[in-house]
Design an enzyme around this catalytic site. Sequence first.
Site, PDB file in Angstrom:
ATOM      1  CG  HIS A  53      -1.958  -1.003   1.244  1.00 18.97           C
ATOM      2  ND1 HIS A  53      -3.078  -0.885   2.036  1.00 18.97           N
ATOM      3  CD2 HIS A  53      -2.096  -2.168   0.561  1.00 18.97           C
ATOM      4  CE1 HIS A  53      -3.863  -1.930   1.835  1.00 18.97           C
ATOM      5  NE2 HIS A  53      -3.286  -2.726   0.947  1.00 18.97           N
ATOM      6  CD  GLU A  55      -2.228   4.423   2.771  1.00 15.20           C
ATOM      7  OE1 GLU A  55      -3.390   4.873   2.757  1.00 15.20           O
ATOM      8  OE2 GLU A  55      -1.881   3.413   2.112  1.00 15.20           O
ATOM      9  CB  CYS A  83      -6.634  -0.300   4.968  1.00 10.08           C
ATOM     10  SG  CYS A  83      -4.958  -0.975   5.006  1.00 10.08           S
ATOM     11  CB  CYS A  86      -2.220   1.702   6.255  1.00 12.07           C
ATOM     12  SG  CYS A  86      -1.774   0.967   4.654  1.00 12.07           S
TER      13      CYS A  86
END
Length: 149
Positions: A53, A55, A83, A86
């Site tokens: 991801h 992040e 999410c 993260c």
Amino acid sequence: MNSDLHFLREALLEAEKAFRFGEVPIGALVVKDSSVVARAFNRKEFLQDPTAHAELLAIREASRRLNSWRLNGCTLYSTVEPCVMCCGAIIQSRISRVVYAVPDPKFGGVESLYSILTDERNNHRPVVERVELPEAAELLKKFFRKLRS
């Protein structure tokens, strides 16, 4: 607020890269002392890695560049609400502040589904702010329209 919008627009440039590569268009930056320390975009498909991801990639890069897993004093900017996974990384890395643009009703761990970052049971709770960036929402809509066509 002006600097938050500036950095979210920088994160949007990362999201646009993801879009061009066929990835879900999410971009992230880690900023410390008004300087970008790391930038990233989603790379799940390219890396075939469910943890790739934007992040997480930005947090990893910031930790490498700052030579520390502790990112105290840093702000994470994300075009989309982080999410659950993260959010865990944000807490573990001790990021001081999180700014995001678009809520994520299906996976959001900040406020949409859960309130992980502000849960009083956590030993670290970053400041969280949402800043409107319609272009980020529109890019997501464009991506999913294209995906369904």
